[in-house]
Scaffold this motif. Sequence first.
Motif, PDB file in Angstrom:
ATOM      1  N   ARG A  15       0.842  -1.192   0.000  1.00 11.77           N
ATOM      2  CA  ARG A  15       0.000   0.000   0.000  1.00 11.77           C
ATOM      3  C   ARG A  15       0.876   1.241   0.000  1.00 11.77           C
ATOM      4  O   ARG A  15       1.692   1.435   0.884  1.00 11.77           O
ATOM      5  N   ARG A  17       0.705   4.848   0.661  1.00 12.80           N
ATOM      6  CA  ARG A  17      -0.193   5.796   1.322  1.00 12.80           C
ATOM      7  C   ARG A  17      -0.162   7.175   0.676  1.00 12.80           C
ATOM      8  O   ARG A  17      -1.163   7.880   0.677  1.00 12.80           O
ATOM      9  N   SER A  18       0.958   7.588   0.103  1.00 14.70           N
ATOM     10  CA  SER A  18       1.036   8.922  -0.489  1.00 14.70           C
ATOM     11  C   SER A  18       0.174   9.036  -1.739  1.00 14.70           C
ATOM     12  O   SER A  18      -0.304  10.113  -2.068  1.00 14.70           O
ATOM     13  N   GLY A  20      -2.458   6.773  -2.274  1.00 10.17           N
ATOM     14  CA  GLY A  20      -3.754   6.129  -2.042  1.00 10.17           C
ATOM     15  C   GLY A  20      -3.954   4.934  -2.939  1.00 10.17           C
ATOM     16  O   GLY A  20      -5.044   4.674  -3.435  1.00 10.17           O
ATOM     17  N   ASP A  47       3.114  -1.207   4.145  1.00 10.66           N
ATOM     18  CA  ASP A  47       3.049   0.186   3.696  1.00 10.66           C
ATOM     19  C   ASP A  47       4.401   0.599   3.141  1.00 10.66           C
ATOM     20  O   ASP A  47       5.439   0.352   3.756  1.00 10.66           O
TER      21      ASP A  47
END
Length: 86
Positions: A15, A17-18, A20, A47
């Motif tokens: 994943r 996160r920056s 999405g 992540d």
Amino acid sequence: MQQDKHPDYHEVVFRDRSAGYAFLTRSTATSDRTIEWDDGETYPVVDVEISSESHPFYTGKARTVDSEGRVAAFERRYGGGTGQDG
């Protein structure tokens, strides 16, 4: 082939996160955290700070180096001689 020599290779969700963005793949990476994926199964989630969705090279936002301008600046600063001492 010898048994028990290879690491555990399993499905993992990575994943970013920056951006999405998340994707399911097979990996040896492990995590204590899990996520429920679109297929209803639960997978370990790792992540990451950057992926192909957020990396400037893949998104087309990479800076290009003006090598011609740098050469001209170098020649202006140090003289654009012919390179022949004599």
